[in-house]
Structures are given as C-alpha cells and as structure tokens.
Motif scaffolding. Structure first.
Motif, PDB file in Angstrom:
ATOM      1  N   SER A 286       0.844  -1.200   0.000  1.00  0.00           N
ATOM      2  CA  SER A 286       0.000   0.000   0.000  1.00  0.00           C
ATOM      3  C   SER A 286       0.879   1.249   0.000  1.00  0.00           C
ATOM      4  CB  SER A 286      -0.925  -0.005   1.208  1.00  0.00           C
ATOM      5  OG  SER A 286      -0.187   0.197   2.388  1.00  0.00           O
ATOM      6  N   GLN A 289       2.176   2.820   3.406  1.00  0.00           N
ATOM      7  CA  GLN A 289       3.235   2.052   4.058  1.00  0.00           C
ATOM      8  C   GLN A 289       4.549   2.165   3.290  1.00  0.00           C
ATOM      9  OE1 GLN A 289       0.567  -1.220   3.920  1.00  0.00           O
ATOM     10  NE2 GLN A 289       0.588  -1.494   6.131  1.00  0.00           N
ATOM     11  N   ARG A 323       5.284  -9.032   6.580  1.00  0.00           N
ATOM     12  CA  ARG A 323       5.816  -7.706   6.872  1.00  0.00           C
ATOM     13  C   ARG A 323       6.870  -7.306   5.850  1.00  0.00           C
ATOM     14  NH1 ARG A 323       3.792  -6.446  11.675  1.00  0.00           N
ATOM     15  NH2 ARG A 323       4.994  -4.540  11.828  1.00  0.00           N
ATOM     16  N   ARG A 355       6.316   7.889  11.729  1.00  0.00           N
ATOM     17  CA  ARG A 355       5.936   7.345  10.422  1.00  0.00           C
ATOM     18  C   ARG A 355       5.720   5.830  10.501  1.00  0.00           C
ATOM     19  NH1 ARG A 355       6.473  10.749   6.200  1.00  0.00           N
ATOM     20  NH2 ARG A 355       7.814  12.585   6.375  1.00  0.00           N
ATOM     21  N   ALA A 356       6.627   5.137  11.218  1.00  0.00           N
ATOM     22  CA  ALA A 356       6.512   3.676  11.314  1.00  0.00           C
ATOM     23  C   ALA A 356       5.255   3.253  12.066  1.00  0.00           C
ATOM     24  CB  ALA A 356       7.752   3.100  11.982  1.00  0.00           C
ATOM     25  N   ALA A 359       2.014   3.842  10.230  1.00  0.00           N
ATOM     26  CA  ALA A 359       1.793   2.842   9.173  1.00  0.00           C
ATOM     27  C   ALA A 359       1.512   1.462   9.751  1.00  0.00           C
ATOM     28  CB  ALA A 359       3.016   2.786   8.256  1.00  0.00           C
ATOM     29  N   GLY A 361       3.453  -0.171  11.953  1.00  0.00           N
ATOM     30  CA  GLY A 361       4.670  -0.960  12.101  1.00  0.00           C
ATOM     31  C   GLY A 361       5.444  -0.657  13.359  1.00  0.00           C
ATOM     32  N   VAL A 379       6.718  -2.703   8.588  1.00  0.00           N
ATOM     33  CA  VAL A 379       5.283  -2.403   8.488  1.00  0.00           C
ATOM     34  C   VAL A 379       4.585  -3.653   7.971  1.00  0.00           C
ATOM     35  CG1 VAL A 379       5.660   0.043   8.046  1.00  0.00           C
ATOM     36  CG2 VAL A 379       5.460  -1.546   6.127  1.00  0.00           C
ATOM     37  N   SER A 381       2.523  -6.066   5.548  1.00  0.00           N
ATOM     38  CA  SER A 381       2.469  -6.094   4.086  1.00  0.00           C
ATOM     39  C   SER A 381       1.061  -5.877   3.558  1.00  0.00           C
ATOM     40  CB  SER A 381       2.987  -7.434   3.562  1.00  0.00           C
ATOM     41  OG  SER A 381       2.220  -8.493   4.108  1.00  0.00           O
ATOM     42  N   LEU A 384      -3.603  -1.185   5.928  1.00  0.00           N
ATOM     43  CA  LEU A 384      -4.239  -0.947   7.221  1.00  0.00           C
ATOM     44  C   LEU A 384      -5.733  -0.776   7.033  1.00  0.00           C
ATOM     45  CD1 LEU A 384      -1.761   1.603   8.801  1.00  0.00           C
ATOM     46  CD2 LEU A 384      -2.027  -0.797   9.378  1.00  0.00           C
TER      47      LEU A 384
END
Length: 393
Positions: A286, A289, A323, A355-356, A359, A361, A379, A381, A384
């Motif tokens: 996505s 991510q 992931r 950011r992680a 997303a 992760g 993150v 795979s 979300l």
C-alpha cells in the motif's frame, strides 16, 4: 421499507419488558387460582391429580422458555410445550380457559408470522370447544366468542408490532444520518487542516527552497559556470521542491507514484552513495506504508552521510509474507539513542518513529558513540484498515 417484526428477544423493544413480566405473573397466578378452584370444587381425585400434574407441566415448560436468557429455540420449545399441556388441561377443566390470554401473548413473543397465527388458532379453538362443552353443547356463543376475541387480539398485536418495527427503523435511520453528519464534519475539519498545512508549507519551505535555488543559479551565471558541489546542491533543491509541491497538493512521493519501493530506494541510495540489498520478492504494498518506509530510509541515509560522517551506508529491504522491513546501517560516529530521543532533541528520530507506528509498524534504533548506527523499521504487508472516529481521538 419497514422491517418485519421479529420475535428475537435481542431486538424486542425495551418497553415490552413490563408487558412480558405482567404476562408471566398473570399466567402463574391464573394457574394457581384455577388449580385451587378445581380442587376445592371437585376434590383431589384421579382427575384432580391429573389436572395438577398438567398445570405443573405447563408451568415448568413455560419457565424453561423464560429463565436464564434462553435461546430462541429453548424459548419456542418451552412455549409450545406449555400451550400443548394447557390445551389438554383446559379440555378436562374449562376453568383454565382464563390462562388463554397470557398464553396468547407468550405465543406471539416467541413466534412470529404463520407459527404465531397457528398457535393462536389452537388456543382459541381449545377455549371455544372447552366452554361449549362446559355449556352442555347448548350455548353456541361459548364457541364463537373466543374465536372472535382471538381474531381481534391477533390484529391488534400485529398492529402494535408493526408500530414498534417502524419506530425502530426510524431510530436506525436517524442514527445513520447522525453518523454521516459527524463523518462529514470530521472530513471538513481534516480538509481545513490540510489546507492550512499546505499554505504554511508553500509560504515557508517551498518559497525558501525556490529562493535558495535562484541564488545558486544567479551565482552560476555570475561566475560563468558552477562547481560540481553547486550543481549537486541545485539538483537536490529541485528534487526537494518537486517533492514539497507534491505534498502541498496532497500527492505522494513522485518516486513512489512512478516506481516500486525497491526502485525508489535504489534511486535514493545511489544519490547518497549507499548500498542497497533486497531480500525476498519485490511486490507492491500500500502507498502509505511504502511512503513511510521510503521516508524513514531517506532520513536515515541523510543522517548517516551528513551527521555521522559514515564511510559506508548499507540499506537492506526485506520482503516476507506478513511484513516489509528496512534496515539502514552505517559505520559513522554513532550516538546515544536515549539522549537523542528526548523531547528537546532528535526530531528526525521522532519523525521516523511516528511514520513507522502510523503505518502500523515498529521502529528501532541501535547505536552508541563510536560504533555506528542501525535504523530498523517494519510495516505490515497488508493495507491498514480504515481509520475510525475512535482512532482519530
């Protein structure tokens, strides 16, 4: 369209609970009164014992369909057995005909449609035949009176249930409309905030970057040429200007719009002199991510080159079924992650962690003074799920 009335207790109107209790109490009281009256008037002979046993079976079956939050099946079986036992009882002892009224409501509480109508017919026929027999088969009114009363009650009860169903549908529609209005208001708020941020970025970052680029171009014209460092600085500023303008217009990274995550990372690594290794099969994930991983890797590589004075930077992009992860390692001067993570320092690390986690992760930093740094982020795979109002609080 008005939904059909349901006999499921989970959808039964709360206001009906008072009527339900009244029906339960009335049935119990009438069984006791009618049974006592029969024993007093006729004595406790074989028929009297049969009557008391029949009344007990009817009451126990009724209770089995009411106590301890019964399932739909248990409730229906309980009412059906109670009515069957009562029909045998009322034929033997017509005084139990008074129990027909609470059983009528119990049947409509447990059943709906044709089944409720069939039980109603059985009840009124049993009462009519019992009273007609009690009159010595002489008073025809004893037969048709219960039939007429049962018909009127059935029509009235059906009208009441339709009214409740229509009100429930109206409440559901109002709640849906309120939820849509709230969602629209939240979206309007987000849109206003996006416009404000876009204006701020345009008036500060975009204008500042464009001014710096113009100054470098003017210097190049004055000197009749530019140094390799100046050309590289102009290229970086142009790329950042394009990226920032895309952000302002609500678009994502140009590299991700045109290439895969691995390709975009390869281009960034080449610009900063880093090595890129890809483990697993490159596949599309996505965009939010992929955008988060690209930004984290870019920030980590820039930090390694500019601040850690690293001679070697290695970026590893790992694909597996569940992931996607990146690791950026360097042999630079390193730092103390705890000190850099304080609120008054290390905005870059906090931005990467944000950011992680945004997303869906994880983010991790391994470093110490003099021993280089490893930045890791993973993150999911899969995309979300959509954010809800609860997540936005």
């Amino acid at each position: 369209m008005t939904p059909a009335p349901s006999s499921d207790s989970t959808t039964r109107p709360v206001e009906m609970s008072t009527i339900d209790i009244a029906v339960d109490v009335a049935f119990a009281v009438l069984l006791v009164v009618c049974g006592s009256r029969y024993v007093v008037n006729h004595g406790l002979d074989e028929v009297g014992v049969f009557v008391l046993i029949g009344a007990s079976i009817s009451w126990l079956a009724y209770l089995a369909g009411r106590v301890r939050e019964p399932s739909v099946v248990r409730r229906r079986v309980g009412v059906a057995v109670a009515i069957t036992a009562w029909i045998v009882l009322v034929v033997a002892a017509p005084s139990f005909a008074w129990c027909a009224l609470p059983l009528f409501f119990a049947a409509h509480r447990a059943f709906s449609g044709a089944w409720a109508l069939a039980l109603t017919v059985m009840i009124v026929v049993a009462v009519g035949v019992s009273l007609y027999r009690w009159s010595g088969w002489l008073d025809i009114g004893m037969l048709f009176g219960p039939l007429c009363a049962g018909g009127i009650l059935t029509l009235a009860y059906a009208a009441l249930e339709r009214l409740h169903a229509a009100r429930g549908a109206l409440i559901t529609e109002l709640e849906t409309t309120q939820a849509r209005l709230a969602s629209t208001e939240r979206e309007a708020g987000r849109e206003a905030e996006r416009r404000r941020l876009a204006a701020e970025l345009h008036d500060t970052v975009v204008q500042g970057t464009a001014s710096a680029l113009l100054l470098l171009e003017a210097e190049e014209q004055r000197n009749g040429g530019a140094s390799p460092e100046s050309n590289r600085a102009q290229d970086v500023l142009r790329a950042n200007l394009v990226e920032t303008r895309r952000v302002v217009h609500g678009l994502s990274s140009t590299r991700l719009a045109e290439h895969s995550l691995a390709s975009a990372l390869a281009a960034s690594a080449a610009e900063l002199g880093a090595e890129l290794h890809v483990i697993g099969t490159d596949h599309v994930i996505s965009e939010p991510q992929a955008h988060a991983l690209l930004r984290i890797a870019q920030e980590a590589m820039v930090n390694a080159v500019r601040h850690a004075h690293a001679d070697r930077v290695i970026v590893t992009l790992t694909f597996d079924q569940a992931r996607i992860g990146i690791d950026v390692g360097d042999d630079g001067i390193g730092f103390d992650p705890e000190a850099a993570g304080r609120a008054d320092r290390g905005y870059g690390l906090r931005a990467m962690r944000w950011r992680a986690t945004t997303a869906g992760g994880t983010f991790d930093v391994e470093s110490s003074p003099g021993n280089g740094t490893i930045i890791s982020a993973t993150v999911p795979s899969s995309p979300l799920p959509p954010r809800t109002a609860e997540h936005e609080r």
